[in-house]
Design an enzyme around this catalytic site. Structure first.
Site, PDB file in Angstrom:
ATOM      1  CB  SER A  57      -4.110  -6.654   4.685  1.00 50.72           C
ATOM      2  OG  SER A  57      -3.794  -5.371   4.191  1.00 50.72           O
ATOM      3  CG  HIS A  88      -1.878  -1.037   1.402  1.00 48.26           C
ATOM      4  ND1 HIS A  88      -1.966  -1.824   2.510  1.00 48.26           N
ATOM      5  CD2 HIS A  88      -2.857  -1.460   0.558  1.00 48.26           C
ATOM      6  CE1 HIS A  88      -2.972  -2.691   2.369  1.00 48.26           C
ATOM      7  NE2 HIS A  88      -3.527  -2.493   1.187  1.00 48.26           N
TER       8      HIS A  88
HETATM    9  P1  ADP Z   1      -9.617  -4.115  -0.257  1.00 46.96           P
HETATM   10  O1  ADP Z   1      -9.955  -4.760   1.057  1.00 46.96           O
HETATM   11  O2  ADP Z   1     -10.652  -3.206  -0.827  1.00 46.96           O
HETATM   12  O3  ADP Z   1      -8.987  -5.065  -1.255  1.00 46.96           O
HETATM   13  P2  ADP Z   1      -7.009  -3.307   0.488  1.00 46.96           P
HETATM   14  O4  ADP Z   1      -6.738  -2.422   1.622  1.00 46.96           O
HETATM   15  O5  ADP Z   1      -6.573  -4.745   0.619  1.00 46.96           O
HETATM   16  O6  ADP Z   1      -8.520  -3.115   0.134  1.00 46.96           O
HETATM   17  O7  ADP Z   1      -6.332  -2.736  -0.809  1.00 46.96           O
HETATM   18  C1  ADP Z   1      -6.608  -1.445  -1.262  1.00 46.96           C
HETATM   19  C2  ADP Z   1      -5.952  -1.266  -2.609  1.00 46.96           C
HETATM   20  O8  ADP Z   1      -4.563  -1.476  -2.481  1.00 46.96           O
HETATM   21  C3  ADP Z   1      -6.436  -2.220  -3.696  1.00 46.96           C
HETATM   22  O9  ADP Z   1      -6.476  -1.501  -4.905  1.00 46.96           O
HETATM   23  C4  ADP Z   1      -5.362  -3.261  -3.749  1.00 46.96           C
HETATM   24  O10 ADP Z   1      -5.256  -3.835  -5.051  1.00 46.96           O
HETATM   25  C5  ADP Z   1      -4.135  -2.424  -3.448  1.00 46.96           C
HETATM   26  N1  ADP Z   1      -3.056  -3.225  -2.880  1.00 46.96           N
HETATM   27  C6  ADP Z   1      -3.091  -4.034  -1.810  1.00 46.96           C
HETATM   28  N2  ADP Z   1      -1.910  -4.637  -1.602  1.00 46.96           N
HETATM   29  C7  ADP Z   1      -1.087  -4.202  -2.603  1.00 46.96           C
HETATM   30  C8  ADP Z   1       0.264  -4.490  -2.992  1.00 46.96           C
HETATM   31  N3  ADP Z   1       1.002  -5.365  -2.332  1.00 46.96           N
HETATM   32  N4  ADP Z   1       0.745  -3.824  -4.056  1.00 46.96           N
HETATM   33  C9  ADP Z   1      -0.014  -2.973  -4.749  1.00 46.96           C
HETATM   34  N5  ADP Z   1      -1.307  -2.682  -4.471  1.00 46.96           N
HETATM   35  C10 ADP Z   1      -1.821  -3.292  -3.408  1.00 46.96           C
END
Ligand code: ADP
Length: 158
Positions: free
Chosen positions: A128, A17
């Protein structure tokens, strides 16, 4: 002036993130990281904890701020006066659902466009969920999350 919203659960925020936050903050004027309150999921961290960790982890970025929201992301973006939504793409598997979300958002509010950042290779596998899983077995997660998150995970699982 380009204002963007980066929505997600951030349960907890990872280096994946933060990589997206850092890169997006360089191409927009203001980036609002929006923590979803009622995601329907059963979060490990409370909304307050997720916000605190994000604030600490993004302190160095002066044009990034952390907010919380309930309901539709497009409504939140409209309230904030943002026309751009930021999302991250890790793998082909993300593509289908992310495209669906982006197209739905665009039909709900045609003023809003989604900007995708492809993940940096070293974080392509990171989520996560994986972080929570690894931490729950007491393993070291320092390569996946910033120190503030590592500390909080230790407290949760000790
Ligand atoms: P959600 O629960 O809506 O998937 P997240 O908090 O897991 O939300 O993720 C929010 C955004 O961050 C999403 O667009 C997800 O694809 C992106 N994201 C999560 N982990 C990564 C990562 N390791 N690299 C790039 N983008 C990520």
């Amino acid at each position: 002036m380009v204002k963007a919203v980066y929505p997600g659960s951030f349960d907890p925020v990872t280096y994946g993130h933060l990589d997206i936050i850092e890169r997006a903050s360089k191409v927009v004027d203001e980036l609002i990281v929006a923590v979803l309150v009622n995601s329907g999921k059963n979060p490990l961290f409370s909304m307050e904890e997720r916000v605190e960790m994000l604030k600490e982890a993004t302190r160095e970025f002066s044009n990034v701020r952390i907010e919380t929201f309930q309901g539709l992301t497009v409504d939140f973006a409209r309230e904030m006066g943002a026309k751009v939504m930021v999302r991250g793409l890790r793998a082909v598997s993300d593509f289908e659902s992310e495209m669906q979300i982006a197209q739905t958002n665009h039909s709900l509010n045609p003023d809003i466009d989604t900007m995708f950042f492809t993940t940096s290779l070293e974080y392509a596998f990171l989520s996560s969920t994986i972080v929570r899983e690894v931490a729950s077995y007491g393993s070291d997660v320092s390569q996946f999350v910033p120190p503030v998150v590592e500390e909080r995970l230790k407290l949760k699982y000790q």
